[in-house]
Design a protein around this motif. Structure first.
Motif, PDB file in Angstrom:
ATOM      1  N   ASP A 128       0.799  -1.219   0.000  1.00  0.00           N
ATOM      2  CA  ASP A 128       0.000   0.000   0.000  1.00  0.00           C
ATOM      3  C   ASP A 128       0.834   1.273   0.000  1.00  0.00           C
ATOM      4  N   ILE A 129       0.321   2.278  -0.696  1.00  0.00           N
ATOM      5  CA  ILE A 129       0.956   3.596  -0.739  1.00  0.00           C
ATOM      6  C   ILE A 129       0.726   4.320   0.584  1.00  0.00           C
ATOM      7  N   ASN A 130       1.531   5.347   0.825  1.00  0.00           N
ATOM      8  CA  ASN A 130       1.325   6.203   1.991  1.00  0.00           C
ATOM      9  C   ASN A 130       1.465   7.659   1.557  1.00  0.00           C
ATOM     10  N   ASN A 131       1.270   8.565   2.500  1.00  0.00           N
ATOM     11  CA  ASN A 131       1.291   9.999   2.187  1.00  0.00           C
ATOM     12  C   ASN A 131       2.690  10.599   2.170  1.00  0.00           C
ATOM     13  N   PHE A 132       3.702   9.785   2.487  1.00  0.00           N
ATOM     14  CA  PHE A 132       5.068  10.310   2.553  1.00  0.00           C
ATOM     15  C   PHE A 132       5.836  10.146   1.231  1.00  0.00           C
ATOM     16  N   HIS A 133       5.367   9.253   0.388  1.00  0.00           N
ATOM     17  CA  HIS A 133       6.064   8.970  -0.869  1.00  0.00           C
ATOM     18  C   HIS A 133       5.010   8.875  -1.972  1.00  0.00           C
ATOM     19  N   LYS A 134       4.734  10.004  -2.591  1.00  0.00           N
ATOM     20  CA  LYS A 134       3.631  10.082  -3.541  1.00  0.00           C
ATOM     21  C   LYS A 134       4.131   9.898  -4.982  1.00  0.00           C
ATOM     22  N   HIS A 135       4.349   8.631  -5.312  1.00  0.00           N
ATOM     23  CA  HIS A 135       4.800   8.276  -6.659  1.00  0.00           C
ATOM     24  C   HIS A 135       4.519   6.796  -6.878  1.00  0.00           C
ATOM     25  N   ASN A 136       4.803   6.299  -8.033  1.00  0.00           N
ATOM     26  CA  ASN A 136       4.628   4.884  -8.329  1.00  0.00           C
ATOM     27  C   ASN A 136       5.638   4.075  -7.524  1.00  0.00           C
ATOM     28  N   TYR A 137       5.179   3.042  -6.816  1.00  0.00           N
ATOM     29  CA  TYR A 137       6.068   2.203  -6.007  1.00  0.00           C
ATOM     30  C   TYR A 137       6.670   1.051  -6.810  1.00  0.00           C
ATOM     31  N   TYR A 138       6.160   0.810  -8.001  1.00  0.00           N
ATOM     32  CA  TYR A 138       6.689  -0.238  -8.887  1.00  0.00           C
ATOM     33  C   TYR A 138       7.974   0.285  -9.545  1.00  0.00           C
ATOM     34  N   PRO A 139       9.052  -0.516  -9.602  1.00  0.00           N
ATOM     35  CA  PRO A 139      10.313  -0.015 -10.159  1.00  0.00           C
ATOM     36  C   PRO A 139      10.175   0.370 -11.635  1.00  0.00           C
ATOM     37  N   GLU A 140      10.310   1.655 -11.926  1.00  0.00           N
ATOM     38  CA  GLU A 140      10.110   2.142 -13.287  1.00  0.00           C
ATOM     39  C   GLU A 140      11.292   1.831 -14.199  1.00  0.00           C
TER      40      GLU A 140
END
Length: 376
Positions: free
Chosen positions: A261-273
């Protein structure tokens, strides 16, 4: 009269054949390489050949580990990987045959320590993290992974994301298996009453084909949880790229599914681009049981006794050493069989737990700050 004539001709033919057969003999072979055993090197050619001592020809057959590979008088053998090979030769004609067998031993190539060698990482070969909150940021980037090279003071760090995310590195020499611990790997765990461990599994490999690349067999350094009934061997997880700032879903080969799950501290895609596949990512390994929980009102993730990196292990005495240590004698193959390794050339570390944590702390993600050869 006719019968007498036929009998006479048959007798003459038999006599001629018998004389001819008496003059023939089994192959009289001159092997260009004598002996039965030899030692060679990876990618070094051995020229096998057979000639005749009496000028009379015969048929040739060469076999490599039981498989026919040549029917000419010679066979050039160039081993592409370390191992033990059996070269069989057979010469034959209408009368008989001659056979000889060679055993060729090709040791694992070893890169020796020189006066200019360093005990710290000199090459990061590959970095492929699983999805996580820091992925696609500084310590979750390809450039960030390169910063652990030669980091004497462990000031840099790379994160591996969720289960299976990994980094592969090596030294400027082969690490020799000596008595006791052979490798030190640095992380950032926390000890005490509220521990925070993010256990990473360590694997090692030898440069058996001598090409300087980590493309040979891998062996797990079996830690304290290897035989834990809750540990799952040959585990596979597949992550799906959400293509944006959204939870990352996963499925596994155990019939399970879930999300990171995403959080409010790192607002970007969590999948390695920077992964080669921007649709799905499948990672494999040994899945360690979760140690996520609470101590009072504080979230914790407890360490294991020994054998994992980024883990405040009491059995490993992390409090004193400030690193996790690993013995090459712990190596096992994919079937759990112990493997004797005299040296290793490559090290792989991957996140061993599949734990999403929460939106405050994020997922359990092994961090690596560096490594050292404890034999130097």
């Amino acid at each position: 009269m006719k019968k007498t004539y036929l009998t006479l001709m048959l007798g003459i033919a038999t006599l001629i054949y018998s004389c001819k057969k008496d003059n023939e003999a089994a192959p009289d072979v001159n092997l260009f390489i004598k002996g039965e055993s030899m030692t060679s090197k990876v990618n070094s050619k051995i020229a096998f050949a057979a000639g005749t001592n009496n000028g009379k020809g015969f048929n040739h057959q060469w076999k490599l580990d039981g498989k026919v590979i040549s029917t000419t008088y010679n066979f050039d053998f160039t081993p592409t990987t370390a191992g033990t090979y059996v070269i069989g030769y057979t010469a034959s004609n209408n009368v008989g045959s001659f056979s000889h067998q060679y055993t060729v031993t090709v040791p694992i190539p070893v890169v020796a320590i020189t006066p200019s060698s360093t005990k710290f990482i000199t090459t990061v070969f590959e970095y492929l993290p699983a999805p996580g909150q820091f992925i696609n940021e500084g310590l979750g980037s390809l450039a960030g992974a390169q910063k652990i090279i030669g980091d004497v003071n462990q000031t840099s760090m790379v994160t591996l994301g969720g289960f299976g995310g990994y980094v592969v590195f090596g030294f400027d020499h082969s690490v020799v298996n000596k008595a006791g611990a052979d490798l030190a790997i640095y992380g950032n765990p926390i000890g005490g009453a509220s521990p925070w461990a993010e256990p990473g599994i360590v694997m090692v490999s030898q440069d058996a084909n001598g090409n300087g690349k980590p493309d040979d067999a891998w062996y797990e350094l079996a830690g304290s949880e290897y035989n834990n009934p809750l540990t799952i061997k040959n585990y596979e997880i597949t992550y799906t790229n959400p293509k944006g700032y959204a939870n990352v879903s996963w499925t596994d080969n155990q019939g399970g599914s879930g999300t990171y799950d995403i959080n409010n501290f790192h607002k970007h895609n969590y999948y390695p681009e920077f992964a080669s596949n921007q649709e799905k990512l499948t990672l494999k390994g040994t899945l360690l049981p979760s140690t996520w929980g609470k101590n009072g009102g504080i979230f914790i993730n407890s360490p294991f006794a020994w054998g994992y990196t980024d883990s405040w292990s009491t059995g490993d005495d992390y409090a004193t050493k400030r690193y996790n240590s690993f013995d090459l004698d712990w190596a096992v193959d994919q079937n759990g069989k112990k493997i004797a390794l005299n040296t290793v050339d490559f090290v792989k570390v991957y996140t061993g737990q599949r734990e999403k944590g929460n939106t405050l702390l994020g997922e359990i993600s092994t961090e690596v700050k560096g490594a050292a050869d404890l034999g130097m």
